[in-house]
Structures are given as structure tokens and as C-alpha cells.
Write an enzyme that holds these catalytic residues in place. Structure first.
Site, PDB file in Angstrom:
ATOM      1  CB  CYS A 141      -0.923   0.015   1.213  1.00 29.55           C
ATOM      2  SG  CYS A 141      -2.108  -1.346   1.275  1.00 29.55           S
ATOM      3  CB  THR A 142       4.023   2.101   1.743  1.00 30.34           C
ATOM      4  OG1 THR A 142       3.468   1.905   3.057  1.00 30.34           O
ATOM      5  CG2 THR A 142       5.002   3.266   1.779  1.00 30.34           C
TER       6      THR A 142
END
Length: 212
Positions: free
Chosen positions: A46-47
């Protein structure tokens, strides 16, 4: 649990975000939108995705597409996570991330798939047109990050085919030839598409992209 299908009206909602309270319809206005969910804050894939999304914002802006992300964490968590994203992805997160701790929006858009995870959202993508209808849906598992070049490609196709009587073939990229809509007779197609029409088969006619 909501079931959303292509052509359905995208459910409206109001929710808190990293840029304050947002109403979906007001936020999108008369433009296009992309709503994409992320399983959780402070997670590796997600980062990379949100950092990449920030770097692609100018490309979405060119296409009049507003970006809106979501995870089931709250906005306070989001704000701390954004610091990490900006640092490790060398960017600045420049679009709102919805806080969805009560999972209201996640359930509204069927973003939680219990056989994958009971509590976290999968990587859902919804592209919403100016008429507020769902134009495209893609769902990825938590383990697979999205390809933002592909998201731009499908938006280019959606916007082209919304305004011209064409479809885009396999592996189409902006600038490639396109398919004449099957509903148009070849004799009419020649007049509609002055750049030329090539009849490969009676049902497969190609023409240069009409909007460039």
C-alpha cells in the site's frame, strides 16, 4: 452487502478524509473519478501504491479524473502514514485518503471479501463517469500491487469510447488504431471516420484514433 455492477450509479457517501469531510458527488463535480481501496495503513504494498498514485496525479488531472483513496484505518493514522509514504517514495501525497474505521464505505462498495480477509479491504478500483455511473471495476488481492499505467490506459479507453463510436482492441495504447463500433455499417463508417476505415472482416473494422 452491496453488489455493484458496471453501469450502476456509484453510491454517494460523506466521510472524513485527510483533507476534511468529503461528499463523493460534490468532490467529483461534473468530472471523472477513481476510488481505490487499500487493505491497511503502514503496510508495504500500500505504501508503494499510494506513493505511485501521488506521482501519477498530474496524469489523472490531465484526464479530469479526481483521485480518492480509502483504508479501514482512521484519518489520524493516515496522517502519520503519509509521512512514511512521502519519505520512502520521495513524493507528496496530494489527494484525500478516506478514514473508514466503521467500514461504511467499504461495505457500500463491497470492498471487503471475507474469503480473502474478514476485516481488511481488498485492492478495489472503481472508475466513475461524469454521470456518476460505474464505468470500470478491477479487484486485486492484497499481495498484488496495481499497475497505474494500466489504470491510465483504461481511463483513456473509457473516455475515448464514451464520446466516439469506437472500441479499443487488445493491448491498445493511446495513439493506436481502434475498432469501429459493430453497430455502424461500413458504408456509414467511411463517412464518420474520415481518416479511413480498414475492413479486416465485415465485423472487424479498424480506424485511426479519432480524437488525436
Amino acid at each position: 452487502m452491496a453488489t455493484i455492477r458496471l453501469g450502476d450509479i456509484a453510491p454517494d457517501f460523506t466521510a472524513d478524509s485527510t483533507q476534511g469531510m468529503i461528499n463523493l458527488y460534490d468532490y467529483l463535480g461534473d468530472g471523472w473519478g477513481i476510488l481505490f481501496s487499500h487493505p491497511a495503513d503502514f503496510t508495504p504494498v500500500c505504501t508503494t501504491e499510494l506513493g505511485t498514485a501521488a506521482k501519477f496525479k498530474d496524469e489523472f488531472d490531465k484526464r479530469n479524473v479526481k483521485m480518492l483513496a480509502l483504508s479501514v484505518d482512521g484519518t489520524t493514522s493516515h496522517a502519520e502514514w503519509i509521512k512514511d509514504i512521502n519519505e520512502v517514495q520521495n513524493t507528496t501525497v496530494n489527494f484525500p485518503i478516506i478514514g473508514d474505521e466503521d467500514k461504511k464505505v467499504s461495505h457500500l462498495y463491497d470492498m471487503i471479501h471475507p474469503n480473502a480477509d474478514d476485516n481488511l479491504t481488498v485492492r478495489s478500483v472503481y472508475i466513475i463517469g461524469p454521470d456518476k455511473k460505474v464505468k470500470l471495476m478491477i479487484t486485486y488481492p492484497a499481495s498484488t500491487g496495481r499497475n497505474f499505467h494500466e489504470l491510465l490506459r483504461v481511463i483513456d479507453s473509457l473516455q475515448l469510447t464514451a464520446y466516439h463510436k469506437v472500441a479499443t482492441p487488445a493491448n491498445w495504447e493511446h495513439g493506436d488504431d481502434v475498432v469501429v463500433s459493430p453497430s455502424i455499417a461500413t458504408a456509414d463508417a467511411v463517412n464518420i471516420f474520415p481518416k479511413g476505415v480498414v475492413e479486416v472482416k465485415p465485423y472487424l473494422r479498424m480506424t485511426p484514433q479519432p480524437n488525436i
